[in-house]
Design an enzyme around this catalytic site. Structure first.
Site, mmCIF file in Angstrom:
data_model
loop_
_atom_site.group_PDB
_atom_site.id
_atom_site.type_symbol
_atom_site.label_atom_id
_atom_site.label_comp_id
_atom_site.label_asym_id
_atom_site.label_seq_id
_atom_site.Cartn_x
_atom_site.Cartn_y
_atom_site.Cartn_z
ATOM 1 N N LYS A 30 -15.214 1.714 10.562
ATOM 2 C CA LYS A 30 -15.296 1.929 12.291
ATOM 3 C C LYS A 30 -15.616 3.426 12.510
ATOM 4 O O LYS A 30 -14.920 4.144 12.032
ATOM 5 C CB LYS A 30 -13.821 1.466 12.931
ATOM 6 N N ILE A 89 -8.156 5.985 2.530
ATOM 7 C CA ILE A 89 -7.043 5.315 3.264
ATOM 8 C C ILE A 89 -6.650 6.695 4.223
ATOM 9 O O ILE A 89 -6.910 7.864 4.018
ATOM 10 C CB ILE A 89 -5.696 5.427 2.221
ATOM 11 N N GLY A 103 -10.124 2.003 7.967
ATOM 12 C CA GLY A 103 -10.033 1.009 7.004
ATOM 13 C C GLY A 103 -8.855 0.126 7.100
ATOM 14 O O GLY A 103 -9.183 -1.275 6.946
ATOM 15 N N GLY A 104 -7.658 0.412 7.255
ATOM 16 C CA GLY A 104 -6.441 -0.630 7.332
ATOM 17 C C GLY A 104 -6.498 -1.645 8.636
ATOM 18 O O GLY A 104 -6.282 -2.824 8.492
ATOM 19 N N SER A 105 -6.958 -0.838 9.714
ATOM 20 C CA SER A 105 -7.304 -1.949 10.872
ATOM 21 C C SER A 105 -8.390 -2.782 10.523
ATOM 22 O O SER A 105 -8.410 -3.667 10.865
ATOM 23 C CB SER A 105 -7.702 -0.998 12.161
ATOM 24 N N ASP A 162 -6.325 -0.229 17.286
ATOM 25 C CA ASP A 162 -7.792 -0.340 16.733
ATOM 26 C C ASP A 162 -7.996 -1.761 16.241
ATOM 27 O O ASP A 162 -9.429 -2.080 15.955
ATOM 28 C CB ASP A 162 -8.041 0.682 15.771
HETATM 29 O O1 C5P Z 1 -1.565 1.377 16.814
HETATM 30 P P1 C5P Z 1 -1.495 2.385 15.640
HETATM 31 O O2 C5P Z 1 -0.843 1.873 14.410
HETATM 32 O O3 C5P Z 1 -3.142 2.387 15.021
HETATM 33 O O4 C5P Z 1 -1.410 3.792 16.030
HETATM 34 C C1 C5P Z 1 -0.633 4.708 15.125
HETATM 35 C C2 C5P Z 1 0.074 5.644 15.758
HETATM 36 O O5 C5P Z 1 -0.893 6.587 16.568
HETATM 37 C C3 C5P Z 1 0.933 5.320 16.898
HETATM 38 O O6 C5P Z 1 2.083 4.905 16.561
HETATM 39 C C4 C5P Z 1 0.947 6.500 17.995
HETATM 40 O O7 C5P Z 1 1.730 7.365 17.486
HETATM 41 C C5 C5P Z 1 -0.569 7.072 17.719
HETATM 42 N N1 C5P Z 1 -1.700 6.374 18.735
HETATM 43 C C6 C5P Z 1 -1.227 7.090 20.052
HETATM 44 N N2 C5P Z 1 -2.285 6.560 21.216
HETATM 45 C C7 C5P Z 1 -3.263 5.521 20.749
HETATM 46 C C8 C5P Z 1 -3.308 5.172 19.425
HETATM 47 C C9 C5P Z 1 -2.320 5.472 18.627
HETATM 48 O O8 C5P Z 1 -0.551 7.804 20.473
HETATM 49 N N3 C5P Z 1 -3.943 5.026 21.597
#
Ligand code: C5P
Length: 302
Positions: free
Chosen positions: A23, A111, A117-119, A152
């Site tokens: 992505k 990573i 990658g993970g998403s 994501d």
């Molecule tokens: O949702 P994801 O696991 O990708 O997000 C990882 C961390 O990134 C969340 O726990 C949050 O701290 C931060 N984040 C955020 N705002 C977003 C996406 C992620 O603050 N829109």
């Protein structure tokens, strides 16, 4: 692909494979913050031909195996791996017909590198298992299940050019976005996304505005060039190499350079795939310890 890896994907005609494309955030504007701490974003996103690859086979019992250049880095992480979380969440939703499965992940993307990658792996798991199990879910149920796995993941389910707003869940396709010849470069220093968001000084930045009717590669590149990644400054504090990578991509002829996601992967857009490949091999020669990949992104019309 090595013959060992190939065997994981051609072992049985009853199995399925899925690509988990990288992505790329062409733009990422942070426009606010929700009460729960998540940040509000405006993102222009595309997907690259390069990525991870997943294979799914019916099995006697659930199994998970890894290969690829970054496979070893993930070994031992089976409790938190997003692939397994996606499998378990989908099975919870679908119930008893979700039979045991051997999932193989060929991990080609670095990573914690800002290119999903993970998403992308989690999204590919949802797509692959629905095919293997012969089941489907309404689009809304699938995207809310994806959102539980990460902000994501819904956009990675789409894996085509889009604009995402909110925390990433409000998605609009961008069929006009052309393909780009690109070089991805990463110093192989993982970046913690929460840490980058924590360091972000201003949360209320101007929204992303793209003129209606944008067309042609040069029109899009001008528009993308005037957009931003608001996470670039805080990510540079953690990984100073980001500044060096961006300079090097420009020195090798990139028309536009930017960091993707929360970093540290940066991309450069080039005039052609030949130019991208030339720049990638020059960069690789200079920094053999980095991840450097020439790739083409998918066009909105696909
Ligand atoms: O949702 P994801 O696991 O990708 O997000 C990882 C961390 O990134 C969340 O726990 C949050 O701290 C931060 N984040 C955020 N705002 C977003 C996406 C992620 O603050 N829109």
């Amino acid at each position: 692909m090595s013959s060992e890896n190939r065997s994981h994907f051609s072992a049985s005609c009853s199995g399925v494979t899925e690509e988990a494309r990288a992505k790329i955030n062409l733009a990422l504007h942070v426009t606010g913050q929700r009460a729960d701490g998540y940040h509000l974003l405006d993102m222009l996103v595309t997907f690259a031909e390069c990525g991870d690859r997943l294979g799914f086979l019916p099995a006697q019992a659930d199994a998970f195996t890894l290969s690829g250049p970054f496979g070893e880095t993930l070994a031992g992480d089976s409790g938190t791996n997003l692939v397994l979380r996606a499998r378990d969440l989908l099975r919870e939703t679908l119930g008893a017909l979700a039979f045991p499965v051997h999932i193989h992940l060929q991990k080609n993307l670095p990573i914690a590198s800002g290119i999903g990658g993970g998403s992308a792996d989690a999204a590919a798991t949802l797509r692959g298992l629905m095919r293997l199990w012969g089941m489907s879910l309404p689009v809304e149920s699938l995207s809310s299940l994806a959102l539980k796995l990460g902000a994501d993941v819904p956009m990675c389910l789409e894996s085509r050019p889009l604009i995402a707003r909110g925390i990433g869940e409000r998605i609009e396709a961008v069929p006009q976005l052309p393909a780009f010849a690109m070089v991805l470069a990463n110093p192989l220093k993982g970046v913690s996304t929460p840490e980058v968001f924590r360091r972000l000084a201003a949360k209320n930045n101007p929204a992303l505005h793209l003129a209606p009717g944008l067309s042609g590669t040069s029109g899009w590149l001008t528009a993308i060039g005037s957009a931003r990644n608001d996470l670039e400054a805080p990510a540079r504090e953690l990984v100073p190499e980001i500044t060096v990578i961006l300079q090097m991509l420009r020195a090798h002829g990139a028309l536009i350079t930017r960091m993707s996601g929360s970093g540290a992967t940066c991309f450069g857009v080039f005039t052609s795939m030949a130019a991208a490949q030339e720049a990638a091999s020059a960069l690789h020669g200079e920094r053999p310890d980095w991840y450097v990949q020439a790739t083409e992104t998918v066009s909105g019309g696909m």
